[in-house]
Design an enzyme around this catalytic site. Structure first.
Site, PDB file in Angstrom:
ATOM      1  N   LYS A 281       0.839  -1.203   0.000  1.00 22.72           N
ATOM      2  CA  LYS A 281       0.000   0.000   0.000  1.00 22.72           C
ATOM      3  C   LYS A 281       0.872   1.250   0.000  1.00 22.72           C
ATOM      4  CE  LYS A 281      -1.839   2.643   3.065  1.00 22.72           C
ATOM      5  NZ  LYS A 281      -1.778   3.897   2.278  1.00 22.72           N
TER       6      LYS A 281
ATOM      7  N   GLY B  58       6.646   4.645   8.614  1.00 24.42           N
ATOM      8  CA  GLY B  58       5.814   5.829   8.768  1.00 24.42           C
ATOM      9  C   GLY B  58       6.019   6.441  10.128  1.00 24.42           C
ATOM     10  N   SER B  59       4.996   7.095  10.622  1.00 23.32           N
ATOM     11  CA  SER B  59       5.129   7.828  11.884  1.00 23.32           C
ATOM     12  C   SER B  59       5.136   6.882  13.079  1.00 23.32           C
ATOM     13  CB  SER B  59       3.972   8.813  12.008  1.00 23.32           C
ATOM     14  OG  SER B  59       2.755   8.098  12.023  1.00 23.32           O
ATOM     15  N   THR B  60       5.754   7.322  14.150  1.00 28.60           N
ATOM     16  CA  THR B  60       5.774   6.531  15.381  1.00 28.60           C
ATOM     17  C   THR B  60       4.340   6.398  15.921  1.00 28.60           C
ATOM     18  OG1 THR B  60       8.033   7.198  15.833  1.00 28.60           O
ATOM     19  CG2 THR B  60       6.765   6.431  17.720  1.00 28.60           C
TER      20      THR B  60
ATOM     21  N   VAL C  28       1.400   6.092  14.252  1.00 28.99           N
ATOM     22  CA  VAL C  28       0.682   5.001  13.573  1.00 28.99           C
ATOM     23  C   VAL C  28       1.390   3.669  13.826  1.00 28.99           C
ATOM     24  CG1 VAL C  28      -0.101   4.103  11.345  1.00 28.99           C
ATOM     25  CG2 VAL C  28      -0.282   6.549  11.818  1.00 28.99           C
ATOM     26  N   GLY C  29       2.726   3.687  13.842  1.00 35.38           N
ATOM     27  CA  GLY C  29       3.499   2.448  14.011  1.00 35.38           C
ATOM     28  C   GLY C  29       3.223   1.759  15.338  1.00 35.38           C
TER      29      GLY C  29
ATOM     30  N   CYS D 288      13.537  10.706   7.310  1.00 35.13           N
ATOM     31  CA  CYS D 288      13.566  10.174   8.683  1.00 35.13           C
ATOM     32  C   CYS D 288      14.969  10.261   9.269  1.00 35.13           C
ATOM     33  CB  CYS D 288      13.059   8.743   8.690  1.00 35.13           C
ATOM     34  SG  CYS D 288      13.845   7.722   7.461  1.00 35.13           S
TER      35      CYS D 288
ATOM     36  N   GLU E 138       9.892  15.714  15.905  1.00 30.66           N
ATOM     37  CA  GLU E 138      10.307  15.580  14.509  1.00 30.66           C
ATOM     38  C   GLU E 138       9.542  16.609  13.680  1.00 30.66           C
ATOM     39  OE1 GLU E 138       8.959  12.056  12.338  1.00 30.66           O
ATOM     40  OE2 GLU E 138      10.934  11.896  11.427  1.00 30.66           O
TER      41      GLU E 138
HETATM   42  P1  NAD Z   1       2.051   7.936   8.442  1.00 33.88           P
HETATM   43  O1  NAD Z   1       2.313   7.113   9.640  1.00 33.88           O
HETATM   44  O2  NAD Z   1       0.981   8.949   8.523  1.00 33.88           O
HETATM   45  O3  NAD Z   1       1.672   7.016   7.195  1.00 33.88           O
HETATM   46  C1  NAD Z   1       2.528   6.002   6.732  1.00 33.88           C
HETATM   47  C2  NAD Z   1       1.704   4.957   5.990  1.00 33.88           C
HETATM   48  O4  NAD Z   1       0.827   4.334   6.916  1.00 33.88           O
HETATM   49  C3  NAD Z   1       0.818   5.536   4.889  1.00 33.88           C
HETATM   50  O5  NAD Z   1       0.789   4.642   3.795  1.00 33.88           O
HETATM   51  C4  NAD Z   1      -0.548   5.584   5.548  1.00 33.88           C
HETATM   52  O6  NAD Z   1      -1.612   5.489   4.634  1.00 33.88           O
HETATM   53  C5  NAD Z   1      -0.486   4.342   6.422  1.00 33.88           C
HETATM   54  N1  NAD Z   1      -1.424   4.355   7.556  1.00 33.88           N
HETATM   55  C6  NAD Z   1      -1.978   5.428   8.178  1.00 33.88           C
HETATM   56  N2  NAD Z   1      -2.821   5.010   9.150  1.00 33.88           N
HETATM   57  C7  NAD Z   1      -2.784   3.669   9.166  1.00 33.88           C
HETATM   58  C8  NAD Z   1      -3.433   2.660   9.942  1.00 33.88           C
HETATM   59  N3  NAD Z   1      -4.275   2.958  10.917  1.00 33.88           N
HETATM   60  N4  NAD Z   1      -3.143   1.355   9.694  1.00 33.88           N
HETATM   61  C9  NAD Z   1      -2.264   1.011   8.721  1.00 33.88           C
HETATM   62  N5  NAD Z   1      -1.646   1.935   7.932  1.00 33.88           N
HETATM   63  C10 NAD Z   1      -1.899   3.229   8.147  1.00 33.88           C
HETATM   64  O7  NAD Z   1       3.465   8.586   8.036  1.00 33.88           O
HETATM   65  P2  NAD Z   1       3.764   9.608   6.863  1.00 33.88           P
HETATM   66  O8  NAD Z   1       3.310  10.950   7.323  1.00 33.88           O
HETATM   67  O9  NAD Z   1       3.273   9.081   5.555  1.00 33.88           O
HETATM   68  O10 NAD Z   1       5.369   9.535   6.802  1.00 33.88           O
HETATM   69  C11 NAD Z   1       6.177  10.323   7.575  1.00 33.88           C
HETATM   70  C12 NAD Z   1       6.726   9.549   8.750  1.00 33.88           C
HETATM   71  O11 NAD Z   1       7.417   8.377   8.305  1.00 33.88           O
HETATM   72  C13 NAD Z   1       7.773  10.336   9.525  1.00 33.88           C
HETATM   73  O12 NAD Z   1       7.557  10.199  10.911  1.00 33.88           O
HETATM   74  C14 NAD Z   1       9.090   9.680   9.128  1.00 33.88           C
HETATM   75  O13 NAD Z   1      10.110   9.833  10.058  1.00 33.88           O
HETATM   76  C15 NAD Z   1       8.678   8.269   8.966  1.00 33.88           C
HETATM   77  N6  NAD Z   1       9.658   7.548   8.124  1.00 33.88           N
HETATM   78  C16 NAD Z   1      10.497   6.631   8.687  1.00 33.88           C
HETATM   79  C17 NAD Z   1      11.443   5.972   7.919  1.00 33.88           C
HETATM   80  C18 NAD Z   1      12.393   4.953   8.505  1.00 33.88           C
HETATM   81  O14 NAD Z   1      12.950   4.197   7.731  1.00 33.88           O
HETATM   82  N7  NAD Z   1      12.585   4.897   9.798  1.00 33.88           N
HETATM   83  C19 NAD Z   1      11.536   6.247   6.562  1.00 33.88           C
HETATM   84  C20 NAD Z   1      10.677   7.201   6.021  1.00 33.88           C
HETATM   85  C21 NAD Z   1       9.741   7.830   6.807  1.00 33.88           C
END
Ligand code: NAD
Length: 466
Positions: free
Chosen positions: A167, A220-222, A224-225, A276, A369
């Site tokens: 996705k 993604g973000s901490t 959501v993670g 990131c 961040e």
């Molecule tokens: P985000 O967490 O908002 O979204 C990331 C992904 O998760 C998107 O595809 C989104 O649609 C999906 N998502 C959102 N809600 C969800 C849910 N409830 N269940 C499953 N999936 C869901 O993050 P973002 O704003 O797209 O990206 C920016 C963040 O990503 C920053 O915090 C950045 O530091 C982090 N990031 C980390 C790395 C790394 O390798 N550590 C690399 C790139 C980005």
């Protein structure tokens, strides 16, 4: 133009996302989002394709991935231009990103026939280990590096013999959709690699709840993670997390100060700070603080901000109007602005490179961040304080150390709690070296020699001979 992923037709209500070019602020395309039923149907197809895919001879699976890599190479410019349009990446960066996908496919293809187990000496027989594929792997990608982060999941997962549903982020699905098409063109069997555009709480969350998905690989973000990890617990679902960062660039007085200062902008403003690994905190030893700042501001003033399609541009726009507003909220007058660059006129989502001086270690600009071209500078008095400041965050992804003292470089690199560090450099990503975060920056590692194993389960088998 409306893009639909291969094999999908929306029968009921059609959910369309309008894509905006961040450089112009204008809409240029729409993408159809999948609903739950379509997502489940894709997971069913991936599950059905798994037994045959894992049975493909290792050398043939490797050939398919090499063909996929060749096709990415042939379409490198097309993919790069798509990323410039959809994500506002500079053309130079976008070409590197497409090249990274190609290189990682090649690297993983080379690993398939080397995915060897162990033969362990035991009494009464022979003991061997196998690295079994997991089944269907769900990969969830953020908008900041749509191509590389997709590939860091799908290339090793496919190499290990898993099938993949991926996705992309809502804002940046186009290159992932194109990579899905290239994978099919390379000969990957139907159902082996599917790209499913959709909303996080719908398609992404379904990867977590659908029992046919064996592992979720989330970047993604901490925020959501952590929720995703908790939601994986009831099924003991395997999970890799690559999350946020607030990395430190530590500059000691015994470094090549001019080099440290002239390279510091690239360490934080690359991809407009939407990285990131951005070294968004610069820690400078007190005795060279003023001298460093003078050189650093001169270097920041030279950063070329503008149209990302032009070869000379070093920094393009932010991803969206909402993100621009969020980044701007950090420059609210509570911290001294030491320097701020210029941005082009127009409707694009540009924010200038900005240097802040930290008023307090508890300040929001020091702890959160920002994910934009805003850097905060702090001063330290000795090595112990530098380490303490660098570690004073819940994140632990990346960082740089500038010193000409070899012993200090090694000591500080061992003491800083981060998964990817560089000494006298800002480079932290290579497809052949491990990447991932400590503390709340993540769980697990991607890339490097163990990338494929992260998508396998070790099985131990004992053969009795007596
Ligand atoms: P985000 O967490 O908002 O979204 C990331 C992904 O998760 C998107 O595809 C989104 O649609 C999906 N998502 C959102 N809600 C969800 C849910 N409830 N269940 C499953 N999936 C869901 O993050 P973002 O704003 O797209 O990206 C920016 C963040 O990503 C920053 O915090 C950045 O530091 C982090 N990031 C980390 C790395 C790394 O390798 N550590 C690399 C790139 C980005």
């Amino acid at each position: 133009m409306t893009r639909s992923p291969v094999n999908f037709h929306n029968n009921g209500e059609v959910h369309e996302t309008t894509l905006i070019n961040p450089t112009s602020g204008l809409a240029f395309s729409t993408v159809t989002s999948l609903d739950l039923a379509e997502c489940d149907a894709a997971i069913d197809r991936a599950s059905a394709a798994f037994p045959a895919w894992r049975a493909v001879a290792p050398s043939d699976r490797a050939k398919l991935l090499r063909r996929f890599a060749d096709l990415v190479d042939e379409h490198l410019e097309e993919l790069a231009l798509l990323e410039v349009q959809n994500a506002g990446h500079t053309i130079g960066n976008a070409r590197w990103e497409a090249g990274n996908v190609r290189d990682l496919l090649e690297y993983c293809a080379g690993g398939i026939e080397r995915l060897t187990g162990l033969q362990i000496p035991v009494a009464g027989g022979m003991d061997v280990t196998f690295h079994e594929p997991l089944g269907v792997v769900g990969i969830i990608v953020p908008w900041n590096f749509p191509m590389p982060i997709a590939a860091w999941g799908f290339a090793p997962a496919l190499a290990a013999g898993n099938t993949v549903v991926l996705k992309p982020a809502e804002l940046t699905p186009l290159t992932a959709i194109r990579l899905g098409e290239l994978g099919r063109e390379a000969g990957l069997p139907s159902g082996v690699f599917q790209v499913l555009p959709g909303e996080g709480p719908v398609v992404g969350h379904r990867f977590v709840t659908n029992e046919k998905v064996a592992k979720v690989c989330f970047t993604g973000s901490t925020r959501v993670g952590t929720a995703l990890m908790a939601a994986c617990a009831p099924q003991v679902k395997r999970v890799t997390l690559e999350l946020g960062g607030k990395s430190a660039n530590i500059v000691f007085a015994d470094s090549d100060l001019e080099r440290a200062a002239s390279t510091a902008p690239s360490g934080v403003f690359d991809n407009a700070g939407q990285d990131c690994c951005a070294r968004s905190r610069i820690l400078v030893e007190a005795s060279v603080y003023d001298e460093f700042l003078e050189h650093f501001c001169t270097a920041v003033a030279k950063v070329v901000v503008g149209d990302p399609a032009l070869g000379e541009t070093e920094m393009g726009p932010l991803i969206s109007a909402a993100h621009l507003q969020r980044v701007a909220s950090f420059v609210d007058g509570t911290c001294e602005v030491l320097f701020q660059g210029e941005v082009p006129n127009g409707q694009g989502f540009f924010f200038p490179p900005t240097v802040l001086l930290a008023d307090s270690p508890a300040s929001r600009v020091v702890t959160e961040e920002i994910f934009g071209p805003v850097v905060v500078v702090q001063r330290f008095n000795n090595e112990a304080e530098a380490i303490q400041l660098a570690n004073a965050t819940n994140y632990g992804l990346s960082g740089s150390i500038w010193t000409n003292n070899l012993g200090r470089g090694l000591r500080v690199a061992r003491a800083v709690e981060a998964g990817n560090l560089s000494v006298n450099s800002h480079s932290s990503v290579r497809y052949s070296t491990p990447f991932g975060g400590m503390k709340q920056s993540g769980l697990g590692r991607e890339l490097g020699p163990d990338a494929i194993r992260a998508f396998t389960e070790t099985k131990n088998v004992f053969f009795a001979t007596e």
